[in-house]
Design an enzyme around this catalytic site. Structure first.
Site, PDB file in Angstrom:
ATOM      1  N   SER A  95       0.849  -1.180   0.000  1.00 47.13           N
ATOM      2  CA  SER A  95       0.000   0.000   0.000  1.00 47.13           C
ATOM      3  C   SER A  95       0.889   1.235   0.000  1.00 47.13           C
ATOM      4  O   SER A  95       2.054   1.178   0.407  1.00 47.13           O
ATOM      5  CB  SER A  95      -0.875  -0.013   1.256  1.00 47.13           C
ATOM      6  OG  SER A  95      -1.152   1.294   1.703  1.00 47.13           O
TER       7      SER A  95
ATOM      8  N   ARG B   1     -20.346  -3.603 -47.034  1.00 47.92           N
ATOM      9  CA  ARG B   1     -19.426  -3.312 -45.924  1.00 47.92           C
ATOM     10  C   ARG B   1     -19.995  -2.151 -45.140  1.00 47.92           C
ATOM     11  O   ARG B   1     -20.416  -1.147 -45.726  1.00 47.92           O
ATOM     12  CB  ARG B   1     -18.008  -2.988 -46.435  1.00 47.92           C
ATOM     13  CG  ARG B   1     -17.288  -4.313 -46.723  1.00 47.92           C
ATOM     14  CD  ARG B   1     -15.822  -4.163 -46.907  1.00 47.92           C
ATOM     15  NE  ARG B   1     -15.549  -3.611 -48.229  1.00 47.92           N
ATOM     16  CZ  ARG B   1     -14.728  -2.602 -48.456  1.00 47.92           C
ATOM     17  NH1 ARG B   1     -14.089  -2.015 -47.449  1.00 47.92           N
ATOM     18  NH2 ARG B   1     -14.540  -2.180 -49.682  1.00 47.92           N
TER      19      ARG B   1
END
Lengths: 414, 414, 414, 414
Positions: free
Chosen positions: B278, B318
């Site tokens: 931490s 497409r």
């Protein structure tokens, strides 16, 4: 069951309706009770068909009681035992022994899912036929190929239908495979089958533990696998495959929605008396089927993601909320898919194809549509002054035949 | 490539990095050029290995140019031709003939996906081994089964490991199948292969159209199928299967995150110097691997849904935007999955199991954990005064063996 | 930073790049150090500008180290202290005192979000101007209104622009409000500020606890609020508002993509040399901006949902994985939104409007488009034989003016 | 309405039920008819209260008919006219004139949304009170703060309650604001109000066009704004805000689910006869409310994303499928949120807090929990040998008071 806010929902009939789920719960309990008797755990007198002991009229009360236990199985079981007691107290004692509520609900939902999968496969079969026929019939009907919204090169409508078909075949392949291996969920309180083992031992039965499970699975027509209380692949696979189907249909609907616009006019939905009208514009003929199919395609991915999220959030031997998100997601995704599948079949069976209009676009746009061809001609010092569609038709025909062959192969092995 | 905001990303090495995608683009163009030569379309002199002609140093400029064309293939091709010209002008003329940019990008992404799938399968294999060993080693180590956050009945840690394994096996089965049938995308401007047909005709070649495609596919080690520009099942199946893997890992991580809490203390991640600290609390040892695995599990479903949405929104030959959403979704989902897979392998290989603490919970809670067993005993007029784990162990052992047998069978057929 | 797989990404410059995030981390630590000195906790000698002590060249190493701690703050802080030590050992002792890594990362991401919001608001402003001008200029230019893909009644292009504007104004209102109240995250290890309180007590300072926080907030230009380690509304609100913007732009792009089709031809993107070409079809002019904007609109909702999911899955005083999913989701959503916003501004500034073609559709379709008008005429026994656009123009003009008035009001209050 | 598959659903009463939506449709048509009369468009005799002309008994038939038109308004209007005809033929002629079906359905859904928002705000108010009281009562009750699953530093339960409260206040602020500006949707066929303008002209009325809209809006108690047929911020804002609420509740539920585990035992749901039982384990007391709240929190984000996707996919003057996805998403999200809100209120009102157990964890873990404090002490050459909670309590108390002050301020301005 059909609701105001999801028009067309009645096409899903009673699939995954509350009454159907309740009936499926009873089928699971009946099969298990039968398996307990066969294994010699429960006495022969416990054999009892439970169907009909809980009816659609019980749904409302059970739904109200479901909150206290967090799932509908517990109140359903309470009411079931209450009604069994006077008619077969032995069955009332033995029903559900060895199971946990998740076993019963999961397996009941699997039964509903299997029925759904069959319905969807049957619509996919119908679409394969319709699309195969469209692809074949229109193999020489030229139309503009469009990419990124602009005219690209000529294609044929047969090729477009064949590519629609390809998506439908992909979905059918996967849904068939998934529907064939749908499993029971029979694990007991924590997936150990420990209670059933205890019951076997105390009853003096010589049956094997897994034979009890496989016997119940056989009765239900499901695969016998270790319990999957917190391994949710059976549901996520099913959901992913349904979404493959709605993806395939969405793509078809998108093309129809575009090509039916007045400015394009190459495709149209069948005209059905009373369909597609407007509340204020008398002339409107909206492509309602395609609109509603597209709706399902836009919502499927989110529902399948919800099931994956439930799988990803699983913890312990039974999870604390994620499991509870699955039930309505499965029901909705299933009903929406069946509805969209039926609508797509109807759309394709009645599709109007204006080959004249398609041809005229190609004719009028030859110059642009053949730009690629001309640039190729340049490589060989030839000039493609006039449009000679023979190579296009040969090429697209070959692709069509490849996809049609796959459709036929799938038909034979079904 | 590893980024500040997705710690652990370097585990995915260069998979789907921009440089890797660029190299894959070149592999596709090389294979196609080779197939053109083999078919007699392009002259023998056009044969040219393109690898290395574009390098990671080009990525930045190409990325900048990609916006104008909407995809990176067009500028890459421009630069490639420019560099080819002086060294092999014939190849410069013939490269990319018959293809469209989507062909090249889709196939390149498929190549990246296949490499990803292999990496993930290899991690799944490693996990199968680790979990098989955990399941076997701990088959008699009792622990509390927990459902809906509460103590339910005893299980063994071996059973928990076996059920983790079940999810891993489900993912491996599906990913193996998907990775074996990954296809090329070679359709030309509108999926017709018309330009290639034209090239064949003009060149006087007698090669068959589909042999050109299958030749290129063979070179790339991919399946030869009709083009799927707007039928996106190859990508959605791949994505769904990756998410099956992250689902399975997420569930494991959730269990570790819970069972490593100080109040439970039954499992712990391996201690690695410098890991889990931490910024302000010196005593902290955070279960970092599990936290990061859980992160991937929470994000996978949304990414796969994005790919399904692209499939569902496809239109024309497409599409106009949905295709463009796929590329980064594929890259992210792939890299995150590889990272999480590697972290899960490491987590499992180093997992600390405190069987003493597990046992003491079962011992101290016997009364509650055996409530089900007592209620069963009542059926046979017996009293389960003392906890006799033999039936539990037999039952859970049978489930474990079933899953281990599946793991072995999968190993043999791999 | 611009990547091959998200063309246009360079428009987002360095927003949320790793280097930018790293610089923001230093700004947060600097502000806090300053506040500690001001409060009398740290000695005056601890005052130190930290900018530049970590540079873009450190990003790669920090990214690699980030996995061990699960976030990039811890290694960044280690390196920062190491570099501070020789030049200002007092600052090295005091930097970060009272904070936790989440404080620093959250606040740094808020700083990046604020810069993003400003950029997006400035594009929204530019679009308000462009759309206001389009709405005004084309207030009498009739075109077909289209509903459910079919011709409905005439509208004007001015009205369409005004309704696009409405969506843009909705987004601007909300984004302005959100960007004005972006908060610091300064809570310490568990949101208690206990370490800071301890520091205050031990140092003998008489400063109030909340004055330390509000001092740091003031330096950073952010709002001072209690810590929100597990109450993620500041991030979800921000994300929701960005998606409101991409929703508004997506709708514009969808209209342009449709109306620029050759068969409709009513709108077109500006022609830019080298933009919109194809790799194989020389004639193509793809509407690239709209395609890429639509792409962002299709992906925004999923990214915001990811942030909500993180919020919904929060637990404890700092969560075990859901927090970690936020960072890249924020970065991507932010960059995509900035890119799409810039593209939309450019699209609108250069939009070509073919009023002649619009008018001819209305003229040719009058019969159908006026069906509603005729049905209304029937109510009054009049005949709308000829199309009199005066009422349409009056009505649409009134709607346009209402929206323009709102745009002006927003401008004044900005 | 309550369903088997979403236990607790009856808490949402009739909100967004089909019958309620149908009644809301009638309210909209009534208000508009009234506005037409007031404007002098329709004759005084057209004034007609429509409530009750369509009843819940009509829902099933209308649902079946809804598919043909793609939405439920068209068949509802047909049936309404049929029933009006014999009793008020003038009203039958004038009802719906000037509107389109989307106007009626959108505005009806807004009415349902407003009622939902009020219900949710009232639950949020109740939760503000409960949480304020918990925060105040437990301001000095120490417990372990937990981050990343591990013990971090001591907090108080009052602080945890205050931070839960912060999320609830964030949601309440936003939902209040959103609910105050909910708008009508009254635009006519294409958002032009052209038909209404035509009606005004032909009727010789001198009323202003926007006065007709604002009159109808006034009757319905909604804001009058230009039509938003394809600008969906009113719905996305509403949805986002509901999800802010479920986010806040999910976080509370997650904490309760964790802290009620037998190994932690710091919190418990209230004991309610018959709640939380198991189908097989007599001892189980499952935290059912929290489980069901968490369920809603996990599903909210996906539903709001669905609404954003609908907004992003809008096109034309009325879209071709995306609009249709909104209705059930709104209904579900609304009902789920109301249910979860009611469950959260009940959870908080009955929450059991075991302060003794909390304190003993802090006591037993002091050494670890005070690691940060000791490291701070080191800075000042002091030793924190014994745990002195005074600074913690002062610091957390200050944060609590800040949040309580905000709650009070919100109360005053409601």
């Amino acid at each position: 069951m059909p609701g105001l806010l999801w028009p067309g929902d009645e096409r899903a009939d009673r699939l995954f309706s509350d009454a159907t789920v309740l009936a499926a719960l009873l089928r699971v309990e009946t099969a298990w009770l039968q398996a307990l008797v066969t294994a010699g755990i429960a006495p022969a007198g416990a054999r009892q068909e439970l169907t009909g002991l809980l009816t659609p009229r019980d749904v409302h009360a059970l739904a109200l009681q479901g909150e206290a236990s967090g799932n509908p199985v517990i109140p359903a079981l309470g009411l079931l035992r209450e009604r069994l007691e006077p008619r077969n107290p032995v069955a009332a004692t033995w029903v559900h022994r060895g199971l946990t509520s998740q076993d019963v609900l999961d397996t009941a939902l699997v039964l509903c899912a299997r029925d759904t999968a069959r319905r969807v496969v049957s619509d996919l079969d119908r679409q394969v036929a319709a699309l195969g026929s469209l692809a074949d019939r229109h193999r020489d009907d030229l139309m503009a190929g469009r990419t990124l919204t602009q005219h690209a090169v000529p294609i044929t409508f047969g090729l477009k239908a064949a590519q629609w078909l390809q998506g439908v075949l992909d979905a059918r392949d996967d849904l068939r495979r998934v529907s064939r291996r749908m499993p029971v969920q029979l694990g007991g309180a924590a997936g150990t089958l420990a209670a059933t083992a205890e019951l076997l031992a105390l009853s003096g039965s010589t049956a094997a533990l897994d034979s009890v499970v496989s016997d119940a699975a056989r009765i239900l027509g499901l695969a016998s696998v270790p319990s999957w209380h917190t391994s949710r692949a059976p549901f996520t696979r099913y959901a992913d495959t349904l979404v493959q189907a709605t993806d395939a249909w969405g793509r078809i609907a998108n093309d129809v929605l575009l090509l039916n616009r007045p400015e394009l006019g190459e495709l149209a939905e069948d005209t059905v008396e009373g369909r597609g009208g407007s509340s204020t514009m008398p002339q409107k003929a909206n492509p309602v089927l395609s609109v509603l199919i597209r709706r399902a395609a836009l919502t499927g991915p989110g529902l399948a993601a919800q099931l994956h999220l439930a799988a990803a959030a699983a913890v312990d031997e039974r999870p604390d909320g994620s499991w509870h998100t699955e039930w309505s997601a499965l029901a909705e995704l299933s009903r929406h898919t069946v509805t969209a599948g039926s609508q797509t079949s109807e759309l394709l069976d009645g599709l109007h194809v204006d080959t004249g209009r398609m041809a005229s676009v190609v004719k009028n746009r030859t110059s642009a549509l053949l730009a690629e061809q001309r640039s190729i001609g340049g490589l060989f010092d030839t000039q493609a002054t006039d449009f000679d569609p023979s190579h296009y038709l040969g090429a697209t025909g070959a692709v069509i035949d490849q996809i049609l062959a796959r459709a036929r192969a799938g038909q034979e092995h079904s």
